[in-house]
Every structure is written in C-alpha cells, then in structure tokens.
Design an enzyme around this catalytic site. Structure first.
Site, PDB file in Angstrom:
ATOM      1  N   GLY A 195       0.820  -1.225   0.000  1.00 31.25           N
ATOM      2  CA  GLY A 195       0.000   0.000   0.000  1.00 31.25           C
ATOM      3  C   GLY A 195       0.843   1.258   0.000  1.00 31.25           C
ATOM      4  O   GLY A 195       0.536   2.204   0.729  1.00 31.25           O
ATOM      5  N   HIS A 245     -10.940  20.068  18.934  1.00 28.51           N
ATOM      6  CA  HIS A 245     -10.670  19.807  17.515  1.00 28.51           C
ATOM      7  C   HIS A 245     -11.047  21.015  16.661  1.00 28.51           C
ATOM      8  O   HIS A 245     -11.782  21.895  17.108  1.00 28.51           O
ATOM      9  CB  HIS A 245     -11.471  18.586  17.037  1.00 28.51           C
ATOM     10  CG  HIS A 245     -10.921  17.277  17.508  1.00 28.51           C
ATOM     11  ND1 HIS A 245     -11.201  16.766  18.764  1.00 28.51           N
ATOM     12  CD2 HIS A 245     -10.083  16.380  16.918  1.00 28.51           C
ATOM     13  CE1 HIS A 245     -10.573  15.607  18.906  1.00 28.51           C
ATOM     14  NE2 HIS A 245      -9.891  15.350  17.805  1.00 28.51           N
ATOM     15  N   LYS A 254     -15.091  19.320  12.409  1.00 31.79           N
ATOM     16  CA  LYS A 254     -15.381  17.978  12.913  1.00 31.79           C
ATOM     17  C   LYS A 254     -16.876  17.850  13.134  1.00 31.79           C
ATOM     18  O   LYS A 254     -17.510  18.726  13.718  1.00 31.79           O
ATOM     19  CB  LYS A 254     -14.633  17.747  14.228  1.00 31.79           C
ATOM     20  CG  LYS A 254     -14.736  16.313  14.736  1.00 31.79           C
ATOM     21  CD  LYS A 254     -13.748  16.054  15.860  1.00 31.79           C
ATOM     22  CE  LYS A 254     -13.872  14.645  16.414  1.00 31.79           C
ATOM     23  NZ  LYS A 254     -13.595  13.598  15.409  1.00 31.79           N
TER      24      LYS A 254
END
Lengths: 268, 268, 268, 268
Positions: free
Chosen positions: A11, A157, A161
């Site tokens: 990945g 935050h 959010k």
C-alpha cells in the site's frame, strides 16, 4: 551496528503508505527491499511518484513474488482490507512478520491470523491506531483513574469535525470505566444554570468538546484529588504522528513469537 | 521618595479588611493612619487581633473623629453596605478619596455618590471586583473577540461549587456579546452524540464548566482563527488576589477628579 | 449587501500570495479583479497553477495596466522589495489603497510612502507581521505588565529552529520593557543549581525556549501577582494564520486616510 | 460494609499529622482508635487543639501502652526520625502494620526494618513522598520516555523558592535517565542568543524553572515525537495533597506481607 531489518510495504501510495516508505527508507536500522502494490509491476518506486525520488526498490503486484525475491523480515501492511488478509496470511506462511495498520478486518479473519501466528510462534502486530502519544494518554488516564476517581475529559478539535465527543474521548472514558466504579462528580446539589455547561456525562465523568478553527486534534484528561490535579494531554499536529508507532512495531514484531492486537499491548 | 499616601481602612476585621490592613502597612508608599470599626474604640490595632501585631494605629468607631485626628488622603471602605454609604459621603465631605470594595450599595446611593464626587472634583473608585487578573482576562477577551469570532470559554472550579457556569464565565460572555454579533460556531451539521458535550451555548459561544477536587478558581478563554488560536487564562489561587487591585485603586484615586465604577475603567 | 471591495494582488505565486488569492476569492465582501506578476501576462490565473482552478481573473505584468483595466479599490502587495516600492507608489498615485506584507523596504522608502499617503489622505497599511493572534498576545502582555511586573515568557518551537529565544519572544519582552521598570524577579537569594534553569534574563524577566519535534510555533506569557496568575498564549499551527490579518487590513485600509505601520496600530 | 481498619497516628500535632487525624476520622473505612504524642498523656484529642473538636480518642505517650489498649491494625507514623524508628519496630513486634511518612531514617535503620517486616511477613510501607499525583507524573514520564526521547521539563513555583530546578524536576529527570540514553536535543547548530534560554541540560533533556508570585507548585513534562506531543502535568495547590497517598497506603499495607519503600512501588 546490527544488520538492518528488511522490510516490504504493502500500500505504498496511500496516505499512511507514503509516510511509511519515507520513514523506513530514512531509518538506518531498516532496509526497504520492496513494495507491494496493485499496479506498477516492475517499476522502481522512484518512477511512481516524485515524492519517492532516490528510493530505488522495486514494485511487485504479487506478494509471493516479492517475498521470494527480497527475503524480507517484516511486512508493513497498509493496503485495503480486501487485499490485506491474504497478504498477511502469505507473509506468515513464509515466516515474514506482519505489522498491520489496515483497519476493517473482521473478527473471523483476526481469529484465523491469531491462530496461525501463535501456532507458528511468529510475531504479528495488528494496530488500528499507531499514534503512540494517544495510546499512552489513554493508558496513563486509565492507570491514574485507580487513584483519582474525579475525571474530566476536554477534547479540542478543528471546527469542521462533525461529531462530539470525539471517538478518542469516548474510548478514553470506556477504558477508565474498566477500572473506576461509576461515581457522580461535582457538588450533589449542583445546578446547571445553562444546559450543557457541565458537558456530557459518562458514568459520572464529564466530557467537554471544544471546536475552534485553527485547532487540529487535542485531548486533555484532568484528574483531581485533594489539593492536587494531574493532567495528561495529547496534541496531534499532523498525520505523520503514527510513524513513531509503525517504527516501534517493526522493531517489536521481530522479537515477538505471538499475535498482538492493539499498540497498547506492546507498550510497557 | 514621595510622601506616602495616608490611608484609613473601614472594616479591618473582615476577610478583605485583614488583608488590606496588612498590605497597606507593608507598602512603603502607603501609611496606615487609622481604622474605623464598629467596636474597639481607642484600642491599638495590635491589641485587637494577633494577626495585627506591630500595627499600632488606633481604632475609631466614628469616621468623622478618625478623619479629623488622622488627616487621611484616602478611605479604603470594606465594611457592610449599611455603614458604607455614610462613610463614603463623610469622606467625600472632608475631601478624603474613597476606594470602595463593599458590594450592595443600591443604584440611588451610587448615583448620589457619583454626583457628590463629580461636583466636588474628588476621586472616588467603587469596584465590586478587585481581582485585576480576572478583570484583564475579561477585557482582553472582549478586545480579541473583535478579530476572532469563534470563542470557547472553559471555567474550572473546585467540586463544591454549586452553580455552573460560573458568574465570571457568564460575565465574560456578556462582555464579548457587546462586540461580537451572534454566530453559530462549529460545523453546521455538527452532531452531539452525547448531550452536553458541546457545552452551554451563549450567542453561539460555548461555555464548559469543569469541576474537580483540588482545583480552586480558573478560567480559560480560547479564540480560534485560521491556523492559530489565542488563549487567555486566569488562575486565582487564593483570596488575597484582590490586593493588587486595592493597591492600584489607592494609587489611582489620588490622581482622579471624578467618580469611577468598576476596576476595568481605571485600567488602560 | 455592500458592494464588494475590488482587490488586486501582487506576488500571487508566492507562499503568502497563494493564500491571499484563495482568501480574497472566497470572501464575499471582496472581489479579486486581477493579479500582478513578473510573468504570465494575459493568462488567466487558473491557467498558471492548478491550485487556482476556477479563479479566472487576468495576470498583468504591468501594474498601471492592471489598475486601468480593473479599477481596483485596494492593492495587496506581497511581492519582493525591489518591485514593491514602485507598485505601492503607483497604487497611491491612482488612489488605490495599499495593504503591504512585503518586508525589506528601507526607512527612506517608508518615509516617502508615508508622506505621499498622508498628503493625499489615502489609506495605506504596511505590516511586517499579519498574524493577529501574535500581535494581540504581545499587546495584551504589554498592557498587563503595567499591573503585574513579574513576568516569564515560555516560547515553544519545533526542534529544527536554530535560534533561541525566538524573535517574537524578544520582541514581546522589548514591548514590555517600554512599560515596566527593570526588576529582579524571584527570591533575592535564588540559587541556580544547574546553569540555565532560570532561563535567559531580560531586564529581570525570564525567557525559556522549549524545542521539541512535533511542536510548531507557540508562546506563553505568564504574569504573576499575589494569589493569581494571568497567562496569554498564542499557538500558530500553520502558515495560513496571517490571513485573518490580511483580511482585516483590506477592510480597514478602505476607511483610513493616512499611513499606518504595524498591524498593532489598527487593532483597537 | 467491611469492618473498618483500626488506626493509630504518631505525631498528631504536626502539619501532616493534623491532616492525617482529620482524614482518618472522616473516612468510614477507617477508625482512629488512638494517637501517640510526646505530651498530653491521657487527654482526649479534642482537648488538645480545637481543630480536633469531636475527635474523642485518647493521647498516649507510650506506644506500647497505646497498642495494648487499642489493638490497632495500622500505625501511621508521622513524628520525628528520633522517635519513629522505635515506634515502627514496636508496631512490627505487635503485628501492627506501619505506614511511615517520617523522613530521615538512615539506611541501616531502613535495612533493619525491612528484615523484620519480611521475616515476619508483615506489611510495612515507608514513603518519603505521599503525593500520588507527583509520583504518577514521574512514573508516566519515565514510561513515555521509552517512546519519546525528546523531553523538556518545565517546573513552576512561587517566587520565594530558593533553588532551581526543583527537587522533583531533578528526580523526574533522573528517573527518565534510567530508561533513556543521553541524547542532545534541538537543532545540532542551535544558537543560544541569550544565555540560559534553553534551560538547564541533563543528559540532553532541558529543564526550565519558572518563578512567579501567585504560583504554588506545578510541573509539566513535555515529550515530543513526529507530529505529536504528550504532556504530563501535576499541580499541587496545597499541603493536603499527600492525604490521598496516606489513605491508599493504609488500605494497601493491610494486604501486604512485606516491606515496601516508595509510593511508586505500590501503584500499579
């Protein structure tokens, strides 16, 4: 100096993958010997993305081929869940130790991997959260909660959010619930003159969610006792913060002979 | 050195009074020349309470008598509202400048004192809150709110406090409301998964009340803008914190020729 | 709604320029009508960099041409000092109000621009630091220092910063020095058992420089008085933080009729 | 409910002793059955100091007498070192478990007590620091230092403290040294433009000592990693903060069958 640990990464073009490629390449204790990707068979990594210039290891689309060619010690698996399960099984079959950040494996798959790793005495680490700082904050909060039962969690935050409280705040409170009996905090006759002032209630603990433009991802756990408070705070400033956990996991998986789920279980 | 300011204190045995007696006695720019009390006429202050040892000024039960004897420049009035109004009027009549911490004077009384002081061009300061740090926190928050409209207030107190949010938090938000238009903060589609997580809402600002044993009285105002936050915090550790404000008020009242209500109005 | 302010930006491909292009384009009170650049004459901005897709205003290499074509109200000047001086003079000549972030203009040039702006009663703002949060932190610290003379500055940066203390910490202390007499802080007989523990000394204030990986750019100013502390903190999380200041300056310059140097002088 | 633990306290009139008397009396899991003091033989505790009103247990000057009369489970020893050693030995001889806060016992004495306790399989806890919050801060800092090698300690105290750094800051750094190899932090070419800015250096860690009026006793340990910081902070607001540790020690000593030195060794 010790022989470096030979690592392959699955990945490599994803967000975590890119950071992992750079970290492993730049760490003298590690040697990046190959990457596994869905496309780009046979190309050098430096040809795939110019973030990877000077990184000359080859891209393989088949993990068996990659393992046979490069003889790695460790697979860092960061691809999608559909591919990850077979990658990890293959790695274990060839005695290559997996460090897995892919989320989305189901319980049946996890159980099967645990059996294979433990039966073969091969180290295998699966960690949904590689941010050591956040994991330690939760662990220390849980430890301290045995001695200080009055606890308030303030998570902060950015203002884009959607959900409040954050998943980390809830998980922190759940971990504390394992060691702390429910307890109503504050004055027994406390009056909330404006609804919500005292935050969300979880077994008597209070959780406060602050949202402001400018902020990134921060959490403070405050514990109070007679005449003192203990505060544990984690600040996450950007998305490379999980790399310390990936690095630790590669080092640790080489000394393990069993399956471990969750970064907290390899931290002392 | 300048001639010290001659001070008399009314209410010397109260909580604030005791601290004021000590502060004025220990400051070389001030001279405590007498105190006014309900009792103890003619005693030395050192005879009244052993906290006052070595403080030899006399106790008067009549303020006129005290003023005539001691010729003070300033009256620090910290007694009860029933006595305070007459004390202040008497002081102004004798050109003694009042610094008043007594709360509970009614609007009519305040208006009358304002008229007397302004008509006579005599300085007079009445301040319900002498804690300069708290006053500055509120003032700076208001100033900053012109530039940062996203604001969260986190007040933190000991767990024996009855009401949430605190009076200071509400007053801070009210001062900000004077300069900031109401604004819904956070993501427009924000989901409060646990009620109360986002705190109390006041014109879109959020107020969070933390209560823990150990804590005393603390408030943080956070303002967020693109890529940055500004934080203003006041910590009050004990009840002597108002003394800085009393000291400043004594110094300032000597230069004033009018009535001022509120410490914020003598701070630059 | 009011008519938007018509803005041209000089230096659109620089780090600040790119952010300014995006901010002005996305603000409904502003209209980006053109950009001035060294190259790309006649192209649409969207053709120059794919960060600018959907921004269709034209690129001009000649500022006079740009002004005549677009009739702007305001020039945001963010190019190099060699070009900036002539750009600003030209703007003023056409009654276009400059907002200047370019640093490096010399005193003679600044004096000449001040004379032109003031003689013509045209607003002009030159600001070496557009981060409002940092400017307010310094301003509030200076204001508070009149009341609290004991001050400690703790600045915290990433561990790749070369110099300690930071320029902002030194500037903060210099601003405080303007209002605070030098004062030795701490216990008179204080003993530094390990050299450096008490930080750097500037007129008796102490400055502490913290360096850690992870950190970005943060500063805390703590002021202490009897029983209380006042703390003012600025956190800068990324380089877009100056945009709030550019936006404010555009709005303010339209109401000004004189030259102003320094963002602090347009903040109330 | 369980039978309460019967406790005697030695040194009831000292600063810690007074708090211990109140704590034990007010805790329903404990029963204060007697105190040992140098004077006041036979008096009730309530007659000795009016802080103790309603506490009716007797004062003994002889510990043997006290033990025989009251049949305690636990001795809380808070008197002077000269008396403490004999008290503890006597308690152990009678199978009464000691919890000792007295500092100043020498190594020989400690060794002898360890032998007696371990040989008799009797719990005995000796703790020079009962502040659980401070002990946890140190423990967590040490644990986190295994994962984050870049560490800065900021300790903050009132401005009457003589020494810098504080003993707790030095002890914290010593505990971290046990698990972290010395490492020069910051930029390799870092320049300290003002001496002391980067604080004191201890194996490459930096320690900063802040001194301000108003502050009490606070310490912050910051650990930085890629894109994140972890912060552990302890605030001690007053001298009763050690009571949580005394309470825990009484509960724990009843389950122990050996000697333990240091509160950190009874915390999980």
């Amino acid at each position: 100096m010790e022989t470096p640990i030979k690592v392959i990464i699955s990945g490599p073009r994803g967000r975590m993958g890119k950071e992992a490629v750079k970290m492993v390449s730049n760490n003298e204790n590690f040697q990046l010997v190959g990457v596994v990707d869905r496309i780009n068979e046979g190309k050098k990594l430096s040809e795939v993305d110019n973030e990877f210039n000077n990184i000359d290891c080859l891209v393989y689309t088949d993990i068996k081929h990659c393992i046979k060619d490069t003889q790695p010690d460790c697979l860092v698996e960061l691809s999608v869940p559909q591919a990850a399960f077979e990658h990890i099984k293959t790695a274990l079959a060839y005695n290559v130790r997996p460090v897995v950040g892919t989320t989305g494996l189901n319980q049946e798959e996890l159980d099967e991997l645990e059996t294979i790793a433990n039966d073969g005495n091969i180290g295998c680490i699966i960690a949904p959260n590689f941010a050591i700082g956040a994991v330690l904050m939760m662990k220390f909060s849980q430890m301290a909660a045995k001695y200080f039962q009055d606890i308030e969690i303030i998570e902060m935050h950015h203002d884009q959010k959607l959900d409040a409280p954050s998943g980390t705040a809830i998980k922190t409170a759940q971990l504390i619930e394992e060691v702390r009996a429910p307890k109503k905090q504050g004055h027994p006759d406390e009056i909330e003159k404006m609804p919500g002032a005292r935050g969300a209630d979880m077994s008597g603990m209070h959780i406060h969610s602050v949202r402001l433009p400018g902020l990134i991802a921060h959490q403070t756990v405050m514990l109070g006792g007679q005449g003192e408070t203990l505060t544990i705070r984690h600040d996450s400033y950007n998305r490379t913060s999980f790399m310390t956990g990936v690095k630790l996991s590669i080092e640790t998986v080489m000394k393990l002979d069993r399956f471990v789920y969750g970064l907290e279980n390899i931290l002392d």
